[in-house]
Design an enzyme around this catalytic site. Structure first.
Site, mmCIF file in Angstrom:
data_model
loop_
_atom_site.group_PDB
_atom_site.id
_atom_site.type_symbol
_atom_site.label_atom_id
_atom_site.label_comp_id
_atom_site.label_asym_id
_atom_site.label_seq_id
_atom_site.Cartn_x
_atom_site.Cartn_y
_atom_site.Cartn_z
ATOM 1 N N HIS A 97 -5.651 -4.939 39.400
ATOM 2 C CA HIS A 97 -4.751 -5.897 39.238
ATOM 3 C C HIS A 97 -4.263 -6.466 41.003
ATOM 4 C CE1 HIS A 97 -2.511 -9.498 39.363
ATOM 5 N NE2 HIS A 97 -3.503 -10.467 38.960
ATOM 6 N N GLU A 146 -10.913 -12.020 41.645
ATOM 7 C CA GLU A 146 -9.324 -12.227 42.048
ATOM 8 C C GLU A 146 -8.979 -12.165 43.081
ATOM 9 O OE1 GLU A 146 -7.089 -13.456 38.045
ATOM 10 O OE2 GLU A 146 -6.598 -11.139 39.104
HETATM 11 P P1 PGA Z 1 -2.903 -17.067 38.011
HETATM 12 O O1 PGA Z 1 -3.268 -15.326 37.787
HETATM 13 O O2 PGA Z 1 -3.938 -17.666 37.237
HETATM 14 O O3 PGA Z 1 -1.479 -16.920 38.301
HETATM 15 O O4 PGA Z 1 -3.268 -17.125 39.708
HETATM 16 C C1 PGA Z 1 -3.910 -14.654 37.565
HETATM 17 C C2 PGA Z 1 -3.397 -12.774 37.228
HETATM 18 O O5 PGA Z 1 -3.199 -12.894 38.254
HETATM 19 O O6 PGA Z 1 -4.570 -12.522 36.978
#
Ligand code: PGA
Length: 221
Positions: A97, A146
């Site tokens: 992450h 992401e």
């Molecule tokens: P968010 O986070 O939906 O608050 O942008 C996503 C994540 O960190 O997996």
């Protein structure tokens, strides 16, 4: 072409006490029946055992994931939790992450070690990549695109860009690709409608159980 039933993942991060986590499990668990996909909740590591027991006792249609695991196996690593200690408690783990890469200096090498430990323990890794050039370690099955600019900012990537990155990631192997970054109940369907986008990783909007349920419902749109 339509996508298979999606994976929708709630990443609760370092939020909620045990009582609040249990209330979340109850609200989501009792109201998920019509969701045809896979709903995964990743609570704080400290609550995994209690959450596992609660989900199993109540027979909630929820799978459990952990937000992290150690790059080391069992041994003298104070504060760490080894993959083999999590086996049996959870089925999934989020690895790589952006918050861990940035705040805990997690490198591609560390991500690779964690992935290997997860696979050896029978836990399915969900590897987060921040753009299409981030290394996807050997053995990965689920990849979450992401982009850092979208995580926790309220500024998601466009569904079109997500679809093109998903296509680029899929070129690298037989991978399930999901999207995360400022997903809400309002925009969830716009991503899931795109071919090759097979699920969502949700942070902030997953904290409210009703918002999370709305996101699962948007997969029917
Ligand atoms: P968010 O986070 O939906 O608050 O942008 C996503 C994540 O960190 O997996």
């Amino acid at each position: 072409m339509s996508n298979p039933p999606p994976l929708i993942i709630a990443n609760l991060k370092a939020n909620k006490t045990w009582d609040e986590t249990a209330a979340w499990l109850d609200q989501v668990g009792k109201n998920l029946a019509t969701f045809g996909g896979t709903a995964i909740v990743c609570p704080a590591t400290a609550f995994l055992a209690a959450a596992s027991l609660h989900i199993n006792t109540e027979k909630y249609p929820l799978k459990l994931g952990t937000q992290d695991l150690s790059q080391f196996e069992q041994g003298p690593h104070t504060g760490e939790v080894a993959a083999s200690q999590l086996a049996g408690l959870c089925e999934y783990v989020i690895i790589g992450h952006s918050e861990r890469r940035e705040k805990f200096a997690e490198t591609d090498e560390v991500v690779g070690r964690k992935l290997g430990n997860a696979l050896a323990a029978g836990i399915t890794p969900i590897v987060c990549v921040q753009d299409k050039n981030v290394l996807i370690p050997q053995g990965a099955q689920i990849v979450a695109y992401e982009p850092t600019f979208a995580v926790g900012t309220g500024h998601p990537d466009t569904p079109e860009n997500v679809a093109s990155i998903a296509a680029a990631i899929k070129q690298k192997g037989p991978l399930t690709v999901i999207y995360g970054g400022s997903v809400t109940a309002q925009n969830a369907a716009s991503f899931l409608k795109k071919d090759l986008v097979e699920g969502l990783l949700v942070g902030g909007a997953s904290l409210d159980p009703w918002d999370f349920l709305d996101i699962t419902k948007s997969s029917h749109i």
